[in-house]
Enzyme design. Structure first.
Site, PDB file in Angstrom:
ATOM      1  N   GLU A  71      66.705 -10.205  21.966  1.00  0.00           N
ATOM      2  CA  GLU A  71      65.861 -11.097  21.156  1.00  0.00           C
ATOM      3  C   GLU A  71      66.719 -12.251  20.659  1.00  0.00           C
ATOM      4  O   GLU A  71      67.910 -12.086  20.397  1.00  0.00           O
ATOM      5  CB  GLU A  71      65.274 -10.332  19.966  1.00  0.00           C
ATOM      6  CG  GLU A  71      64.487 -11.248  19.022  1.00  0.00           C
ATOM      7  CD  GLU A  71      63.631 -10.511  18.004  1.00  0.00           C
ATOM      8  OE1 GLU A  71      63.948  -9.358  17.661  1.00  0.00           O
ATOM      9  OE2 GLU A  71      62.646 -11.121  17.544  1.00  0.00           O
ATOM     10  N   CYS A 262      60.172  -9.399  17.019  1.00  0.00           N
ATOM     11  CA  CYS A 262      59.183 -10.132  16.217  1.00  0.00           C
ATOM     12  C   CYS A 262      58.883 -11.529  16.757  1.00  0.00           C
ATOM     13  O   CYS A 262      57.790 -12.043  16.521  1.00  0.00           O
ATOM     14  CB  CYS A 262      59.662 -10.234  14.778  1.00  0.00           C
ATOM     15  SG  CYS A 262      59.613  -8.664  13.916  1.00  0.00           S
ATOM     16  N   ASN A 396      54.215  -6.209  20.059  1.00  0.00           N
ATOM     17  CA  ASN A 396      55.499  -5.664  19.596  1.00  0.00           C
ATOM     18  C   ASN A 396      55.234  -4.592  18.543  1.00  0.00           C
ATOM     19  O   ASN A 396      54.697  -3.545  18.860  1.00  0.00           O
ATOM     20  CB  ASN A 396      56.394  -6.802  19.080  1.00  0.00           C
ATOM     21  CG  ASN A 396      57.724  -6.290  18.562  1.00  0.00           C
ATOM     22  OD1 ASN A 396      58.353  -5.446  19.205  1.00  0.00           O
ATOM     23  ND2 ASN A 396      58.167  -6.758  17.417  1.00  0.00           N
ATOM     24  N   GLU A 397      55.566  -4.862  17.293  1.00  0.00           N
ATOM     25  CA  GLU A 397      55.346  -3.847  16.255  1.00  0.00           C
ATOM     26  C   GLU A 397      53.969  -4.080  15.642  1.00  0.00           C
ATOM     27  O   GLU A 397      53.850  -4.685  14.580  1.00  0.00           O
ATOM     28  CB  GLU A 397      56.434  -3.941  15.189  1.00  0.00           C
ATOM     29  CG  GLU A 397      57.766  -3.439  15.679  1.00  0.00           C
ATOM     30  CD  GLU A 397      58.854  -3.508  14.624  1.00  0.00           C
ATOM     31  OE1 GLU A 397      58.680  -4.248  13.634  1.00  0.00           O
ATOM     32  OE2 GLU A 397      59.877  -2.838  14.806  1.00  0.00           O
TER      33      GLU A 397
HETATM   34  O1  AHR Z   1      65.509  -6.077  15.976  1.00  0.00           O
HETATM   35  C1  AHR Z   1      65.097  -6.826  14.877  1.00  0.00           C
HETATM   36  C2  AHR Z   1      63.615  -6.693  14.612  1.00  0.00           C
HETATM   37  O2  AHR Z   1      63.319  -5.384  14.260  1.00  0.00           O
HETATM   38  C3  AHR Z   1      62.713  -6.944  15.780  1.00  0.00           C
HETATM   39  O3  AHR Z   1      62.435  -8.278  15.940  1.00  0.00           O
HETATM   40  C4  AHR Z   1      61.470  -6.205  15.414  1.00  0.00           C
HETATM   41  O4  AHR Z   1      60.748  -5.751  16.531  1.00  0.00           O
HETATM   42  C5  AHR Z   1      61.956  -5.093  14.525  1.00  0.00           C
HETATM   43  O5  AHR Z   1      61.278  -5.072  13.337  1.00  0.00           O
END
Ligand code: AHR
Length: 682
Positions: A71, A262, A396-397
């Site tokens: 990321e 994120c 994602n989350e």
């Molecule tokens: O790895 C950091 C963050 O942690 C990522 O962006 C997210 O998916 C998780 O909350």
């Protein structure tokens, strides 16, 4: 399933709490070593008898098992892996001169040659022979340059009979000159044209700046001002930082997930990662904000943006270079739920079609024939062969009913167009709890292929989770442990103890390879001056990088993955840090390709432990030979590898003996050990 996990966790919690408490008590000299032994119920002399059922060849270990999660956080892409050294090269940051110092007669204009990045600068006559017009870029925390290496400077420019001077400088130099290296570039084109020169500094310096000034009377227009080392990964232009890619590739990753995290979701939908903006000519990829510039106000980086210079094409290429399966994750139409709690922040289910189309187009970009729209673009960019995309993540989350109701039409559309594509859904941001419990059954209903689980958890969680996957439903989707890292309580740095517990946890992942198909530590990269989140797998500054103890754990698992799980038990139970197991975790695999058995044993206790490991079920004609033992250990559990001391904690390998197929040995306190034996047939 989750009740089971909870019960196991409760049972183990007290036991492990004792271990953790004991560590801190030891630290403060509150108990004698003898009292400690009694308190923990651990007898250092006790032999831990384990059995490996060598003839019971179990589940296949997926080639994707250990990999990387990438990321653009902590300046992981711009300012990190992406080797561009100029910040705000196209003057598109909201404050157009952010990262630049301008002097003399400089004008900003917005009718440049690249419609999605329209801004450029005009250097005009300063009005006096002794005055100067120019611009100076500060790079990302400075520009790192190395003596004797060459740097490719390029710029789109127009002007007639003009000259600019291009220099790398040390602004704060006490020497006679600030100039490290300098060259004159003639600009002689009425129309926009790309110019290129190479700069070769004779000095290594982490904090150089790039200065450009007009050395002729008249005007020059400049756009997309870029500086790359020529020695990038595989020598590619618009390339990646070699030492960092090497650190990724060295672990032999089986899967490479991108572009987050994120940033996939966006603080709002407009700022979600839009893969279509990240492909095509690099000069015309529009800027996106990076949420990590403001997410943590105590680690605020207002100059952190995404240029998409390292976009989906470059990320697919990187996965291919490393031999890893690419795993792109796309927005499901929900903007970050941590940052938005109103419906109108998200796309309505009935309006999802463009998002679904983005996913279908991405598959075409990766795999489509060159006569398709997106496959054609891939070919135009230099890769006519398909990237063989097999996995795609949607969301994602995410959490709540708003997620499955959006995921459903994606699944239907992808299944219809690409029945073999493996789809990955999410179980939310937590490793257990309400959202997790709600989402797993929903993912089963939707028949996704894998479910992404995230856990950034403290020591006790890792110690208690050795059996996490033992009782998972074998009929449902597989698991992608997509983001995990041990976050020590009050110890957010990459210290040895955290990595030891990650190694312990991974024995449970490995033992359950039939259900867990992928595991990726997160986050991957962090600039020492620009991090928002830690711990991280690899740290770097402008010139150097360091592989953490957690990296070594990944590396050891990646290189000793094996092909099949083999049962390994103590008193007929899995060795997963259970009560009476003396803080031991263990797993075993067979590597069919190399005719080798590989055992992983993690001793999380502060006592060395005697091990007696018997390989049962081997034919009489078979013996185990050429034993090797690789250990990762530090006497100081708080110690870490740093840029200045990168090799403080590294694995050590030695030969070991095994007699009559019984390994009689001792594993040191707080040690991760790998034992390997070749199979010899008489
Ligand atoms: O790895 C950091 C963050 O942690 C990522 O962006 C997210 O998916 C998780 O909350």
């Amino acid at each position: 399933m989750n009740k089971c996990i909870k019960n196991q966790q409760k049972k183990l919690f007290l036991y492990h709490k004792n271990i953790i408490n004991t560590f801190s008590m030891k630290k403060h000299f509150l108990l004698s070593a003898l009292a400690l032994t009694t308190y923990m119920g651990i007898n250092a002399q006790q032999v831990n008898n384990m059995v490996v059922q060598a003839n019971k060849i179990g589940a296949e270990i997926q080639p994707t098992m250990y990999g990387h999660f990438f990321e653009d956080i902590n300046y992981g892409a711009d300012g990190g892996l992406y080797a561009e050294l100029i910040k705000n090269r196209s003057f598109e940051f909201p404050q157009n001169f952010m990262g630049w110092n301008v002097f003399g007669n400089v004008t900003l204009l917005d009718d440049g040659p690249f419609d999605k990045n329209p801004h450029y600068v005009r250097l005009g006559n300063p009005g006096h022979a002794h005055k100067r017009t120019g611009i100076e870029n500060e790079g990302f925390f400075g520009i790192g340059i190395k003596a004797g290496e060459s740097y490719r400077f390029s710029v789109w420019a127009r002007g007639e009979n003009q000259k600019i001077i291009v220099e790398l400088i040390d602004n704060a130099s006490m020497g006679e000159t600030q100039v490290i290296t300098s060259q004159t570039l003639d600009i002689n084109s009425k129309e926009w044209k790309k110019y290129e020169i190479k700069l070769t500094p004779e000095q290594t310096f982490a904090k150089a700046h790039l200065r450009i000034f007009l050395a002729s009377a008249g005007t020059v227009d400049l756009e997309h001002i870029s500086l790359f080392p020529t020695d990038t990964w595989k020598g590619r232009e618009n390339g990646l930082r070699k030492d960092l890619v090497q650190a990724l590739a060295d672990t032999k990753p089986g899967v490479f997930r991108f572009p987050g995290g994120c940033i996939v979701e966006g603080t709002d939908l407009a700022t979600r990662y839009n893969w279509k903006n990240s492909v095509g000519p690099v000069e015309n990829r529009p800027l996106n904000e990076n949420r990590w510039h403001y997410t943590f106000p105590h680690r605020f980086f207002p100059d952190y943006f995404q240029t998409y210079g390292m976009g989906f094409y470059e990320l697919f290429l990187l996965a291919e270079d490393m031999g890893a399966e690419p795993l792109p994750v796309l927005s499901c139409g929900l903007s970050c739920q941590f940052q938005n709690n109103t419906e109108d922040a998200h796309v309505k289910v009935c309006d999802l079609q463009p998002y679904i189309q983005d996913a279908l187009d991405l598959i075409e970009f990766a795999n489509g024939a060159t006569d398709t729209k997106w496959g054609g673009l891939r070919a135009e960019m230099g890769h006519p062969e398909p990237f063989n995309l097999k996995f795609i993540g949607i969301g994602n989350e995410q959490w709540g009913p708003e997620y499955p109701e959006r995921l459903k039409p994606f699944v239907e559309a992808i299944r219809k167009a690409y029945p073999d594509m493996k789809i990955i859904g999410s179980s939310g941001p937590n490793s257990e709890g309400k959202d997790f419990e709600y989402l797993w059954p929903e993912m089963k209903k939707l028949k996704v292929d894998l479910v992404d689980e995230h856990f950034y958890r403290p020591e006790d969680w890792f110690l208690n989770s050795g059996s996490r996957y033992d009782n998972y439903d074998r009929k449902g989707p597989k698991v992608f442990a997509g983001e995990y890292a041990c976050h020590g309580k009050g110890k957010k740095w990459n210290h040895f103890h955290a990595s030891l517990l990650e190694a312990a946890f991974l024995t449970g992942v490995e033992r359950n390879a039939d259900i867990v198909h992928m595991a990726t530590y997160a986050p991957l990269l962090a600039h020492v001056e620009g991090w928002q989140w830690r711990p991280d797998l690899i740290w770097f500054d402008n010139l150097r990088s360091v592989r953490t103890c957690s990296w070594y754990v990944q590396n050891l698992y990646g290189h000793n993955k094996g092909t099949n799980v083999i049962p390994l038990t103590m008193d007929k139970k899995a060795v997963s840090g259970q009560e009476g197991q003396n803080g031991l975790f263990a797993s075993a695999v067979l590597d069919k390709d190399n005719n080798t058995y590989i055992l992983k044993v993690v001793n999380t206790s502060d006592k060395s432990q005697k091990l007696n490991i018997e390989f049962k079920g081997l034919k009489k004609s078979v013996s185990l030979v050429n034993g090797k033992c690789i250990t990762l250990h530090s006497d100081n559990s708080d110690a870490e590898n740093t840029l200045d001391e990168p090799n403080k904690i590294v694995p050590v390998e030695k030969d070991i003996n095994i007699e009559k197929n019984i390994l009689d040995t001792e594993i040191g306190e707080m040690t991760f050990a790998i034992y390997k034996f070749e199979i010899s047939k008489k």
